[in-house]
Write an enzyme that holds these catalytic residues in place. Structure first.
Site, short mmCIF file in Angstrom:
data_model
loop_
_atom_site.label_atom_id
_atom_site.label_comp_id
_atom_site.label_asym_id
_atom_site.label_seq_id
_atom_site.Cartn_x
_atom_site.Cartn_y
_atom_site.Cartn_z
N TYR A 132 19.45 37.72 -5.91
CA TYR A 132 19.08 37.89 -4.50
C TYR A 132 18.21 36.74 -4.00
CZ TYR A 132 21.32 42.40 -4.06
OH TYR A 132 22.27 43.39 -3.99
N SER A 137 35.69 43.97 6.42
CA SER A 137 36.94 44.47 5.84
C SER A 137 37.08 45.98 6.05
CB SER A 137 36.99 44.14 4.35
OG SER A 137 35.88 44.69 3.68
N GLN A 192 26.02 44.86 8.90
CA GLN A 192 25.95 45.13 7.46
C GLN A 192 25.32 43.95 6.74
OE1 GLN A 192 29.95 47.08 6.05
NE2 GLN A 192 30.38 45.73 7.76
N ASN A 193 25.11 42.86 7.47
CA ASN A 193 24.66 41.64 6.80
C ASN A 193 23.17 41.69 6.48
OD1 ASN A 193 27.26 40.85 7.12
ND2 ASN A 193 26.87 39.47 8.86
N HIS A 219 22.43 47.72 5.99
CA HIS A 219 22.41 47.48 4.54
C HIS A 219 21.15 46.74 4.11
CE1 HIS A 219 27.09 48.02 4.17
NE2 HIS A 219 26.44 49.14 4.38
P1 OAD Z 1 33.93 41.71 3.21
O1 OAD Z 1 33.80 40.50 2.35
O2 OAD Z 1 34.44 42.94 2.59
O3 OAD Z 1 34.90 41.39 4.43
C1 OAD Z 1 34.72 40.22 5.18
C2 OAD Z 1 35.70 40.26 6.34
O4 OAD Z 1 35.44 39.12 7.15
C3 OAD Z 1 37.18 40.18 5.93
O5 OAD Z 1 37.90 41.16 6.65
C4 OAD Z 1 37.60 38.78 6.39
O6 OAD Z 1 38.95 38.72 6.83
C5 OAD Z 1 36.67 38.55 7.54
N1 OAD Z 1 36.38 37.14 7.83
C6 OAD Z 1 36.36 36.09 6.99
N2 OAD Z 1 36.03 34.98 7.64
C7 OAD Z 1 35.83 35.32 8.93
C8 OAD Z 1 35.45 34.61 10.10
N3 OAD Z 1 35.20 33.30 10.06
N4 OAD Z 1 35.34 35.29 11.26
C9 OAD Z 1 35.59 36.62 11.31
N5 OAD Z 1 35.96 37.34 10.24
C10 OAD Z 1 36.06 36.71 9.07
O7 OAD Z 1 32.51 41.92 3.91
P2 OAD Z 1 31.92 43.25 4.60
O8 OAD Z 1 33.00 44.00 5.29
O9 OAD Z 1 30.75 42.84 5.39
O10 OAD Z 1 27.39 45.77 0.99
O11 OAD Z 1 31.44 44.05 3.33
C11 OAD Z 1 30.81 45.27 3.51
C12 OAD Z 1 29.74 45.47 2.47
O12 OAD Z 1 30.27 45.29 1.16
C13 OAD Z 1 28.61 44.46 2.52
O13 OAD Z 1 27.63 44.78 3.46
C14 OAD Z 1 28.06 44.52 1.13
C15 OAD Z 1 29.36 44.49 0.36
O14 OAD Z 1 29.30 45.03 -0.92
C16 OAD Z 1 26.27 45.89 0.28
O15 OAD Z 1 25.80 44.94 -0.33
C17 OAD Z 1 25.68 47.24 0.29
#
Ligand code: OAD
Length: 262
Positions: free
Chosen positions: A76, A209, A109-110, A127
């Protein structure tokens, strides 16, 4: 005259412009893709996602922390150092600009602080935050200062073990301020996010995602509460079906184009 190719890339779909102009309460839900163009890796993108190289069970779970707190703290710290060296992108700045003239709530979530550094107020970090560690025993908030993170300007390795500091109050170990798998979300942040979505007339879902619940349930909440849901993501996701409009663009390209139309 504009080439048709450029038009496809650059034009904001008209229904999205219309919905944004008509909306008085807007919520922007963001995930790791929001910060991708700032150079912060997402979790699940093929090749570049953090969960390709690291196991969430080791690094983002209470069990991982108990097994090897030095490894977890180091990881981290490494992520915090990467964020400190990054800048908000044009997407973060566009949302901040939108907040100047409309009611725009951000629920993210970031765990980075790029929305804030672009000038936004964030309603909810559901998160947690890389920059708000706290005591694993007594819960007191601890400071994480830049000198601690930056290590005299030398970026530590992702897998470098760093012993977490002791709590000044109770002597317990200070733990990262991110929420881990198996933990519940910070209650206030979650309630704020859910209430904002229920009250919204437009919800933008940017760069997630849509696989981690309960956050991934918010687009459905928005929809059943009557909001127009717009997805901004280069690819289809688990929550695409919940969106009224899907815009296959990136955060740093799409959001500035949209805000420029308002
Ligand atoms: P993910 O890595 O699961 O998904 C990222 C999403 O961003 C994907 O759908 C990509 O297609 C999209 N993406 C990539 N580049 C992009 C861009 N330039 N503009 C727009 N979209 C883009 O990340 P999260 O959905 O945030 O949790 O993941 C959810 C949670 O899972 C996180 O908060 C974290 C992780 O484990 C914890 O740590 C609790």
């Amino acid at each position: 005259m504009t080439h048709s190719h450029e038009q496809t890339v650059d034009a904001v779909p008209q229904p999205i412009v219309d919905a944004a102009r008509a909306a008085s309460r807007i919520v922007v839900l963001t995930g790791a893709g929001m910060s991708a163009e700032s150079g912060i890796a997402t979790f699940r993108d093929a090749r570049t996602g953090l969960w390709q190289d690291f196991d969430p069970k080791d690094l983002a779970s209470p069990e991982g922390w108990l097994a090897d707190s030095d490894l977890v703290w180091g990881w981290y710290r490494w992520r915090a150092a990467l964020v400190r060296r990054s800048e908000p992108n044009a997407g973060h700045r566009a949302v901040a600009q939108w907040q100047q003239h409309a009611q725009v709530d951000i629920a993210t979530q970031n765990v980075d602080d790029l929305h804030e550094r672009a000038g936004s107020t964030v309603l909810a970090h559901v998160h947690g935050s890389l920059f708000e560690p706290y005591c694993s025993e007594c819960g007191v908030r601890a400071e994480l200062d830049d000198t601690d993170i930056l290590d005299d300007g030398i970026l530590i390795d992702a897998d470098q073990r760093v012993p977490p500091p002791d709590c000044p109050r109770c002597g317990g170990l200070i733990r990262p301020g991110a929420v881990w798998f198996g933990e519940s979300l910070p209650e206030q942040a979650w309630e704020a996010a859910e209430n904002a979505v229920r009250a919204a007339d437009l919800v933008l879902v940017v760069g997630t995602s849509g696989v981690v619940y309960p956050f991934a349930g918010l687009p459905a909440v928005a929809r059943s509460a009557g909001a127009t849901v717009v997805e901004i993501n280069p690819v289809e996701t688990e929550v695409s079906d919940m969106a009224d409009h899907r815009w296959r663009t990136t955060a740093a390209v799409g959001l500035p184009l949209l805000v420029a139309q308002l």
